[in-house]
Design an enzyme around this catalytic site. Structure first.
Site, PDB file in Angstrom:
ATOM      1  N   SER A 379      32.470  27.459  41.708  1.00  0.00           N
ATOM      2  CA  SER A 379      32.000  28.037  40.532  1.00  0.00           C
ATOM      3  C   SER A 379      31.110  28.565  40.849  1.00  0.00           C
ATOM      4  O   SER A 379      30.103  28.020  40.867  1.00  0.00           O
ATOM      5  CB  SER A 379      32.517  27.804  38.689  1.00  0.00           C
ATOM      6  OG  SER A 379      31.750  28.815  38.061  1.00  0.00           O
ATOM      7  N   HIS A 381      28.536  30.309  38.872  1.00  0.00           N
ATOM      8  CA  HIS A 381      27.870  30.510  37.947  1.00  0.00           C
ATOM      9  C   HIS A 381      27.021  28.951  38.160  1.00  0.00           C
ATOM     10  O   HIS A 381      25.737  28.596  37.747  1.00  0.00           O
ATOM     11  CB  HIS A 381      28.695  29.529  37.011  1.00  0.00           C
ATOM     12  CG  HIS A 381      29.429  31.409  36.197  1.00  0.00           C
ATOM     13  ND1 HIS A 381      28.603  32.649  35.469  1.00  0.00           N
ATOM     14  CD2 HIS A 381      30.476  32.085  35.780  1.00  0.00           C
ATOM     15  CE1 HIS A 381      29.702  33.019  35.116  1.00  0.00           C
ATOM     16  NE2 HIS A 381      30.750  33.369  35.618  1.00  0.00           N
ATOM     17  N   ASP A 388      26.955  37.368  33.739  1.00  0.00           N
ATOM     18  CA  ASP A 388      28.755  37.948  32.603  1.00  0.00           C
ATOM     19  C   ASP A 388      27.487  38.738  32.039  1.00  0.00           C
ATOM     20  O   ASP A 388      27.255  38.032  31.001  1.00  0.00           O
ATOM     21  CB  ASP A 388      29.964  37.102  32.349  1.00  0.00           C
ATOM     22  CG  ASP A 388      30.390  36.296  33.302  1.00  0.00           C
ATOM     23  OD1 ASP A 388      30.039  36.770  34.662  1.00  0.00           O
ATOM     24  OD2 ASP A 388      31.111  34.897  32.952  1.00  0.00           O
ATOM     25  N   GLU A 434      37.020  41.254  38.721  1.00  0.00           N
ATOM     26  CA  GLU A 434      35.501  40.623  37.143  1.00  0.00           C
ATOM     27  C   GLU A 434      34.678  42.147  36.973  1.00  0.00           C
ATOM     28  O   GLU A 434      33.866  41.930  38.020  1.00  0.00           O
ATOM     29  CB  GLU A 434      35.225  39.101  36.556  1.00  0.00           C
ATOM     30  CG  GLU A 434      36.225  38.410  36.683  1.00  0.00           C
ATOM     31  CD  GLU A 434      35.462  36.785  36.774  1.00  0.00           C
ATOM     32  OE1 GLU A 434      34.245  37.496  36.841  1.00  0.00           O
ATOM     33  OE2 GLU A 434      36.423  36.663  37.199  1.00  0.00           O
ATOM     34  N   HIS A 437      31.180  40.526  35.827  1.00  0.00           N
ATOM     35  CA  HIS A 437      30.554  39.283  36.282  1.00  0.00           C
ATOM     36  C   HIS A 437      29.462  39.391  38.136  1.00  0.00           C
ATOM     37  O   HIS A 437      30.554  39.933  39.272  1.00  0.00           O
ATOM     38  CB  HIS A 437      31.067  38.354  37.328  1.00  0.00           C
ATOM     39  CG  HIS A 437      31.626  37.029  38.096  1.00  0.00           C
ATOM     40  ND1 HIS A 437      31.539  35.795  37.552  1.00  0.00           N
ATOM     41  CD2 HIS A 437      30.463  37.084  39.178  1.00  0.00           C
ATOM     42  CE1 HIS A 437      30.986  34.665  38.334  1.00  0.00           C
ATOM     43  NE2 HIS A 437      30.413  35.559  39.370  1.00  0.00           N
TER      44      HIS A 437
HETATM   45 ZN   LIG Z   1      31.602  34.880  35.757  1.00  0.00          ZN
END
Ligand SMILES: [Zn+2]
Length: 464
Positions: A379, A381, A388, A434, A437
């Site tokens: 990820s 993140h 996000d 997305e 993101h």
């Molecule tokens: Zn994200």
């Protein structure tokens, strides 16, 4: 015979005898001359015998005082055939160097395959430390290049680099057909002289300057020389080649015709996990974390910090630089006349991601979960460089409905952000589109990606 005649005969005989004695003495004196001269130069009797026996007297005497040769005879007398390496006159011995140091360095040169002339050039022109560096790094075959570069006033360091090139490139430099600024970074990266010449001749100056800023790309010289090559498609050429989806002779047309494209709903998102690696630059702002590249499970960025309340929905931290950049972008959205953008989800630990992913798998199964959620370690993140984005009236999942959405797409790079999973690039990123993101990579890198329409996955094939 008269008395006068007898006397004349005696005088004649005595003269002949004296002349014979004198001649012999002179002959013997002359014969010993080399011995005396060698002795005067410091050679002992045993060494003198060896020198004369090997017919080297004239040469040794011509060279003059040579402590090196004396040292060589003392230590290496069986190698007298190698006199060329050792017969360096004292006047040519670099200041402050002993015969032993010279003996060692010349032996090293000899062992490395240098000729006596080359050894002389080296000893006479370079300090010993440099010679040892040259010995470690320059093949004997490349010495001519090295000495040519030294002769043209390049530094030792640059000459060592140029010795990795070839004479054609050296001549281009000397004839000012290419500048050293256009050669040095390429040699440093590992391009061969042949590749540099090919690339330089095939490219416009702007494009050449651009590839000079990239890392070494082994396929580049071949690709650039092909018809219909497009710089913006370079990452896709590389991906197609490296995944064996296209052949080298066909890859340009194959990609230019979008044969590498796979529609989002036909992608096997789980199969995109392969050859998992931890990238060397995993903590850098441009680290590419995707289905191939993962972060160490225990990686936690050291500079995480909370965003102030006015810039966030939830309370996840970001890395310092990314947090500042996001606050600037958030302010920018207001200045541009839109509702303030807010950070909704930022840093997530490995454990947090694991619990999220496990939950999604429990709900949707692996295949579906892999379309929208990263497995732990994969990820972005976890980098602390991601946000996000939502607003106070709009959840991130609906971010593409935000009135300033186009403004964000057109301006994020000015703040150092890229939209990480864009629409139409799913087959490259490995994730569904997305809108929300965004990933911090720094202004310079973000601008390159924006201008060339590259994802971070593509950019990482070209840049460190
Ligand atoms: Zn994200």
């Amino acid at each position: 015979m008269s008395k006068k005649g007898k006397i004349t005969l005696i005088i004649l005989l005595v003269t002949i005898i004296l002349a014979a004695i004198g001649g012999t003495a002179y002959y013997l004196y002359q014969k010993d001359a080399p011995k005396r001269e060698l002795a005067a130069l410091g050679y002992n009797e045993q060494q003198t015998t060896v020198i004369i026996k090997n017919n080297l007297a004239d040469e040794v005497i011509n060279a003059g005082q040579s402590s090196l040769f004396i040292y060589a005879l003392e230590n290496n007398i069986s190698n007298i055939d190698c006199k060329d390496y050792y017969l360096l006159p004292d006047k040519d011995i670099p200041e402050g160097k002993t015969a032993k140091e010279l003996f060692d360095v010349i032996n090293k040169l000899k062992e490395s395959g240098y000729t006596s002339e080359e050894a002389y050039v080296m000893v006479n022109n370079l300090d010993f430390e440099t010679i040892y560096t040259v010995l470690r790094t320059v093949q004997p075959a490349d010495l001519e290049l090295f000495t040519t570069a030294i002769y043209h006033d390049y530094s030792v360091e640059d000459s060592l680099l140029l010795a990795q090139g070839n004479m054609e490139l050296m001549n281009m430099l000397n004839e000012e057909k290419i500048t050293f600024e256009n050669v040095k970074p390429m040699l440093t990266k590992g391009y061969s002289a042949e590749e540099i010449i090919q690339l330089y001749n095939a490219m416009e100056p702007d494009d050449y300057a651009f590839i000079k800023s990239m890392k070494y790309i082994p396929e580049l010289a071949l690709l650039v020389g092909m018809d219909n090559f497009e710089m913006d498609k370079l990452p896709r050429y590389l991906m197609s080649l490296r995944s064996n989806r296209a052949e080298l002779n066909d890859v340009i047309n194959w990609v230019n015709n979008d044969n590498d494209y796979i529609p989002a709903d036909e992608i096997d998102y789980s199969a995109m996990y392969h050859d998992e690696e931890i990238p060397e630059n995993y903590a850098s702002y441009t680290a590419c974390i995707n289905k191939q590249y993962a972060l160490p499970a225990d990686y936690v960025p050291s500079d995480l910090e909370q965003l102030p309340a006015g810039y966030r929905v939830l309370s996840h931290p970001m890395r310092h630089v990314a947090a500042n950049a996001f606050m600037n972008m958030s302010d920018g959205s207001v200045v541009a006349g839109y509702e303030r953008i807010l950070a909704q989800s930022n840093y997530r630990s490995y454990e947090h991601q694991k619990s999220l992913y496990d939950e999604y798998v429990f709900q949707d199964g692996v295949a579906l979960a892999d379309t929208y959620s990263a497995r732990p370690g994969h990820s972005e993140h976890q980098t602390g460089l991601v946000t996000d984005i939502g607003t106070s009236s709009l959840d991130m999942l609906y971010f593409e409905n935000y009135s300033g959405y186009e403004w964000v797409l057109e301006n994020a790079h000015r703040y150092g952000f890229i939209q990480r999973y864009p629409e139409g690039k799913e087959y490259i990123t490995g994730y569904e589109y997305e809108s929300w993101h965004f990933r911090y990579v720094g202004v310079e890198s973000a601008t390159v990606m924006y201008e060339h329409d590259w994802t971070l996955d593509e950019y990482s094939l070209l840049f460190d």
